[in-house]
Design a protein around this motif. Sequence first.
Motif, PDB file in Angstrom:
ATOM      1  N   LYS A  24     -63.036  15.197  49.497  1.00 53.74           N
ATOM      2  CA  LYS A  24     -62.732  14.481  48.260  1.00 53.74           C
ATOM      3  C   LYS A  24     -63.962  13.732  47.745  1.00 53.74           C
ATOM      4  N   ALA A  25     -64.757  13.192  48.640  1.00 53.97           N
ATOM      5  CA  ALA A  25     -66.010  12.546  48.218  1.00 53.97           C
ATOM      6  C   ALA A  25     -66.935  13.581  47.575  1.00 53.97           C
ATOM      7  N   ASP A  26     -67.009  14.765  48.169  1.00 59.99           N
ATOM      8  CA  ASP A  26     -67.811  15.851  47.579  1.00 59.99           C
ATOM      9  C   ASP A  26     -67.296  16.210  46.186  1.00 59.99           C
ATOM     10  N   LEU A  27     -65.971  16.250  46.048  1.00 57.41           N
ATOM     11  CA  LEU A  27     -65.376  16.582  44.752  1.00 57.41           C
ATOM     12  C   LEU A  27     -65.728  15.529  43.699  1.00 57.41           C
ATOM     13  N   ILE A  28     -65.651  14.275  44.042  1.00 57.82           N
ATOM     14  CA  ILE A  28     -66.018  13.221  43.087  1.00 57.82           C
ATOM     15  C   ILE A  28     -67.480  13.377  42.659  1.00 57.82           C
ATOM     16  N   GLU A  29     -68.352  13.642  43.625  1.00 61.90           N
ATOM     17  CA  GLU A  29     -69.770  13.837  43.291  1.00 61.90           C
ATOM     18  C   GLU A  29     -69.960  15.067  42.402  1.00 61.90           C
ATOM     19  N   ALA A  30     -69.190  16.123  42.654  1.00 60.71           N
ATOM     20  CA  ALA A  30     -69.296  17.327  41.825  1.00 60.71           C
ATOM     21  C   ALA A  30     -68.786  17.057  40.408  1.00 60.71           C
ATOM     22  N   ILE A  31     -67.731  16.272  40.286  1.00 62.75           N
ATOM     23  CA  ILE A  31     -67.232  15.919  38.947  1.00 62.75           C
ATOM     24  C   ILE A  31     -68.291  15.116  38.197  1.00 62.75           C
ATOM     25  N   ALA A  32     -68.938  14.192  38.891  1.00 64.09           N
ATOM     26  CA  ALA A  32     -70.008  13.408  38.259  1.00 64.09           C
ATOM     27  C   ALA A  32     -71.140  14.322  37.791  1.00 64.09           C
ATOM     28  N   ALA A  33     -71.466  15.319  38.590  1.00 67.56           N
ATOM     29  CA  ALA A  33     -72.570  16.228  38.242  1.00 67.56           C
ATOM     30  C   ALA A  33     -72.174  17.223  37.151  1.00 67.56           C
ATOM     31  N   GLN A  34     -70.933  17.723  37.190  1.00 68.45           N
ATOM     32  CA  GLN A  34     -70.504  18.781  36.272  1.00 68.45           C
ATOM     33  C   GLN A  34     -69.860  18.258  34.994  1.00 68.45           C
ATOM     34  N   GLY A  35     -69.325  17.044  35.036  1.00 61.78           N
ATOM     35  CA  GLY A  35     -68.679  16.477  33.859  1.00 61.78           C
ATOM     36  C   GLY A  35     -67.277  16.993  33.600  1.00 61.78           C
ATOM     37  N   SER A  36     -66.724  17.731  34.564  1.00 62.52           N
ATOM     38  CA  SER A  36     -65.350  18.212  34.405  1.00 62.52           C
ATOM     39  C   SER A  36     -64.785  18.578  35.771  1.00 62.52           C
ATOM     40  N   ILE A  37     -63.464  18.543  35.844  1.00 64.20           N
ATOM     41  CA  ILE A  37     -62.799  18.941  37.082  1.00 64.20           C
ATOM     42  C   ILE A  37     -62.939  20.439  37.284  1.00 64.20           C
ATOM     43  N   SER A  38     -62.810  21.220  36.210  1.00 61.93           N
ATOM     44  CA  SER A  38     -62.923  22.674  36.349  1.00 61.93           C
ATOM     45  C   SER A  38     -64.335  23.083  36.775  1.00 61.93           C
ATOM     46  N   GLY A  39     -65.338  22.448  36.202  1.00 64.04           N
ATOM     47  CA  GLY A  39     -66.715  22.748  36.605  1.00 64.04           C
ATOM     48  C   GLY A  39     -66.979  22.360  38.041  1.00 64.04           C
ATOM     49  N   ALA A  40     -66.446  21.220  38.447  1.00 66.15           N
ATOM     50  CA  ALA A  40     -66.598  20.779  39.832  1.00 66.15           C
ATOM     51  C   ALA A  40     -65.899  21.751  40.776  1.00 66.15           C
ATOM     52  N   ALA A  41     -64.696  22.168  40.397  1.00 67.67           N
ATOM     53  CA  ALA A  41     -63.950  23.125  41.227  1.00 67.67           C
ATOM     54  C   ALA A  41     -64.731  24.421  41.388  1.00 67.67           C
ATOM     55  N   ARG A  42     -65.243  24.952  40.279  1.00 65.83           N
ATOM     56  CA  ARG A  42     -66.037  26.198  40.349  1.00 65.83           C
ATOM     57  C   ARG A  42     -67.245  26.026  41.265  1.00 65.83           C
ATOM     58  N   SER A  43     -67.929  24.896  41.142  1.00 64.91           N
ATOM     59  CA  SER A  43     -69.141  24.680  41.939  1.00 64.91           C
ATOM     60  C   SER A  43     -68.823  24.562  43.432  1.00 64.91           C
ATOM     61  N   MET A  44     -67.578  24.196  43.739  1.00 65.93           N
ATOM     62  CA  MET A  44     -67.171  24.035  45.137  1.00 65.93           C
ATOM     63  C   MET A  44     -66.375  25.231  45.653  1.00 65.93           C
TER      64      MET A  44
END
Length: 124
Positions: A24-44
């Motif tokens: 979940k910490a990784d997901l929050i960081e990915a959302i910060a980097a990607q600017g969206s939940i979908s972008g964060a999900a794709r990156s992970m």
Amino acid sequence: MKIGSLWLKVQIACGDALALGPGKADLIEAIAAQGSISGAARSMGMSYRRAWLLVDEMNRCFDPPLVETLRGGGLERGARVTETGLVVVAAYREMERDAAAIAERPAYARLRSHLRVAPRAAED
């Protein structure tokens, strides 16, 4: 933090829910980097639905929420990590570093000396 065959994982509970852990910490960081939940999900490599459910669980466990969704079109859409989210993730990462430091203590070495590489086969 995995060190050899023994590692410590920091997980924060909120009642019966897992409020925060490494994923979940990784997901929050990915959302910060990607600017969206979908972008964060794709990156992970996870589905949008799974990411959204994790964000929803985190937001229900913290006050104020860690991630804010932005509706509408244009540049102001997607999701952003709130100030609380940034503070919580920074504190969590500090706790992970503290947990990793435990590996330098004698108790860790004593415990590790008795830990098998893999479990024994179950007896019939």
